[in-house]
Design an enzyme around this catalytic site. Structure first.
Site, PDB file in Angstrom:
ATOM      1  N   MET A   1      33.530  37.324  62.325  1.00 44.33           N
ATOM      2  CA  MET A   1      33.668  38.782  62.507  1.00 44.33           C
ATOM      3  C   MET A   1      32.300  39.287  62.921  1.00 44.33           C
ATOM      4  SD  MET A   1      36.023  39.555  59.204  1.00 44.33           S
ATOM      5  CE  MET A   1      35.694  37.941  58.529  1.00 44.33           C
TER       6      MET A   1
ATOM      7  N   GLY B   1      40.763  41.929  49.296  1.00 45.46           N
ATOM      8  CA  GLY B   1      41.452  42.799  48.340  1.00 45.46           C
ATOM      9  C   GLY B   1      42.158  44.018  48.916  1.00 45.46           C
TER      10      GLY B   1
ATOM     11  N   ASP C   1      34.571  33.430  55.941  1.00 48.82           N
ATOM     12  CA  ASP C   1      34.385  34.689  56.671  1.00 48.82           C
ATOM     13  C   ASP C   1      32.916  34.961  56.950  1.00 48.82           C
ATOM     14  OD1 ASP C   1      37.088  35.755  56.798  1.00 48.82           O
ATOM     15  OD2 ASP C   1      36.976  35.876  54.619  1.00 48.82           O
TER      16      ASP C   1
ATOM     17  N   MET D   1      45.337  39.548  62.107  1.00 47.92           N
ATOM     18  CA  MET D   1      44.783  40.243  60.938  1.00 47.92           C
ATOM     19  C   MET D   1      45.860  41.144  60.351  1.00 47.92           C
ATOM     20  SD  MET D   1      41.742  39.149  60.375  1.00 47.92           S
ATOM     21  CE  MET D   1      41.484  40.194  58.936  1.00 47.92           C
TER      22      MET D   1
ATOM     23  N   MET E   1      30.510  37.754  58.498  1.00 45.11           N
ATOM     24  CA  MET E   1      30.478  39.174  58.900  1.00 45.11           C
ATOM     25  C   MET E   1      29.040  39.591  59.176  1.00 45.11           C
ATOM     26  SD  MET E   1      32.889  40.699  55.905  1.00 45.11           S
ATOM     27  CE  MET E   1      34.450  39.958  55.455  1.00 45.11           C
TER      28      MET E   1
ATOM     29  N   GLY F   1      42.701  35.200  49.668  1.00 41.89           N
ATOM     30  CA  GLY F   1      41.435  35.402  48.972  1.00 41.89           C
ATOM     31  C   GLY F   1      41.606  35.904  47.560  1.00 41.89           C
ATOM     32  N   SER F   2      41.624  37.221  47.407  1.00 34.76           N
ATOM     33  CA  SER F   2      41.579  37.821  46.067  1.00 34.76           C
ATOM     34  C   SER F   2      42.783  37.457  45.194  1.00 34.76           C
ATOM     35  CB  SER F   2      41.455  39.341  46.175  1.00 34.76           C
ATOM     36  OG  SER F   2      42.476  39.864  46.986  1.00 34.76           O
TER      37      SER F   2
ATOM     38  N   PHE G   1      36.759  43.293  54.466  1.00 29.07           N
ATOM     39  CA  PHE G   1      36.777  43.247  53.005  1.00 29.07           C
ATOM     40  C   PHE G   1      37.981  42.473  52.474  1.00 29.07           C
ATOM     41  CE2 PHE G   1      34.763  47.083  54.506  1.00 29.07           C
ATOM     42  CZ  PHE G   1      33.550  47.063  53.841  1.00 29.07           C
TER      43      PHE G   1
ATOM     44  N   SER H   1      40.275  31.745  50.879  1.00 27.72           N
ATOM     45  CA  SER H   1      39.174  32.429  51.554  1.00 27.72           C
ATOM     46  C   SER H   1      38.010  32.515  50.584  1.00 27.72           C
ATOM     47  CB  SER H   1      39.613  33.836  51.969  1.00 27.72           C
ATOM     48  OG  SER H   1      38.507  34.533  52.494  1.00 27.72           O
TER      49      SER H   1
ATOM     50  N   HIS I   1      35.850  32.040  60.379  1.00 24.87           N
ATOM     51  CA  HIS I   1      36.359  33.277  60.990  1.00 24.87           C
ATOM     52  C   HIS I   1      35.162  34.164  61.318  1.00 24.87           C
ATOM     53  CE1 HIS I   1      38.780  37.264  60.105  1.00 24.87           C
ATOM     54  NE2 HIS I   1      38.363  37.190  61.363  1.00 24.87           N
TER      55      HIS I   1
ATOM     56  N   ASP J   1      45.799  36.705  57.797  1.00 26.83           N
ATOM     57  CA  ASP J   1      44.632  36.898  56.935  1.00 26.83           C
ATOM     58  C   ASP J   1      44.596  38.350  56.456  1.00 26.83           C
ATOM     59  OD1 ASP J   1      42.144  36.736  55.736  1.00 26.83           O
ATOM     60  OD2 ASP J   1      41.015  36.599  57.615  1.00 26.83           O
ATOM     61  N   GLY J   2      44.666  38.512  55.134  1.00 21.94           N
ATOM     62  CA  GLY J   2      44.560  39.846  54.545  1.00 21.94           C
ATOM     63  C   GLY J   2      45.790  40.245  53.763  1.00 21.94           C
ATOM     64  N   GLY J   3      45.601  40.487  52.468  1.00 20.57           N
ATOM     65  CA  GLY J   3      46.696  40.989  51.632  1.00 20.57           C
ATOM     66  C   GLY J   3      47.802  39.982  51.375  1.00 20.57           C
TER      67      GLY J   3
ATOM     68  N   HIS K   1      38.929  28.802  54.365  1.00 14.70           N
ATOM     69  CA  HIS K   1      38.658  29.870  55.325  1.00 14.70           C
ATOM     70  C   HIS K   1      37.313  30.500  54.964  1.00 14.70           C
ATOM     71  CE1 HIS K   1      39.910  33.101  58.099  1.00 14.70           C
ATOM     72  NE2 HIS K   1      39.392  33.948  57.224  1.00 14.70           N
TER      73      HIS K   1
END
Ligand code: DX5
Ligand code: ZN
Length: 214
Positions: free
Chosen positions: A67, A144, A34, A136, A36, A196-197, A142, A7, A65, A174-176, A32
């Site tokens: 948002m 992280g 994002d 999600m 926003m 991502g992070s 966000f 991401s 993606h 997506d996420g974590g 990916h």
């Protein structure tokens, strides 16, 4: 085997080309991206000019993606400037079926995104025509954040519907995502892991990528 999509939200925006090329040198061929709008989610990221610029330096698949509120207004332009896959939030539109059609008419893959609180039931009648569903696993907005464990049940529910109905959509999360959560997700049917992070923050990105793919 699951695919890993870095991401770029967690990449270095002053050196996007360098970060993208580095990932590609490790075998990445999907990113990916994002978008926003500060309205649908409480953050603002990037838009058309950035995607247009990185399109010129990469042949990888761009998974955009959205948002954003009113995605129907902007989808065609994202198709035009180089998106290969476009996902929109079911919570952001009353015209999901029309949007899927529009994305497909433009020759791109169409995905639907569900926020953590949105049930699968809300997209039941779209599952037969969609290319991928993004579950999600954090509240969007966000990088992280911590993976929401109860989303595992939702992923399993979706995988079971896919199996029972013989549908062909891919499941994306997506996420974590880290090594541990990636393992949990791929064990229950996830095909596409957005990361991502955890990836961009790693000292040895190549090893982390290999581990995630495994
Ligand atoms: C969050 C974004 C994600 C984000 C994931 O709203 O949709 O794509 O970049 O970041 P990590 O992997 O750090 O949770
Ligand atoms: Zn995302």
């Amino acid at each position: 085997m699951a695919k890993v999509l870095p991401s770029i939200l967690s990449a270095d925006f002053a050196n996007l080309e360098k970060d993208i090329k580095e990932m590609e040198s490790y075998g990445v061929d999907m990113f990916h991206i994002d978008v926003m709008d500060g309205n649908f989610v409480p953050n603002i990221s990037l838009g058309f000019p950035v995607i247009e610029s990185i399109r010129k330096i990469s042949k990888s698949t761009f998974d955009v993606h959205l948002m954003i509120a009113n995605p129907e207004k902007y989808v065609e332009q994202f198709c035009k400037i180089g998106a290969d896959m476009i996902s929109f939030h079911i919570e952001a539109t009353n015209h999901a079926d029309r949007l899927i059609q529009l994305i497909k008419e433009n020759g791109k893959k169409a995905g639907i995104v569900l926020n953590p609180q949105t049930p699968i039931e809300s997209i039941k009648y779209l599952l037969e025509k969609i290319d991928y569903v993004l579950i999600m696993t954090v509240n969007p907005g966000f990088g992280g954040q911590k993976f929401i464990d109860s989303m595992l049940e939702k992923i399993s529910e979706l995988d079971t519907i896919r199996e029972n109905m013989g549908y062909e959509f891919l499941i994306q999360v997506d996420g974590g995502i880290n090594i541990e959560t990636a393992k949990l997700c791929t064990a229950i049917g996830v095909d596409l892991l957005v990361c991502g992070s955890f990836l961009f923050g790693a000292d040895n990105k190549k090893e982390v990528l290999e581990e995630l793919i495994k």
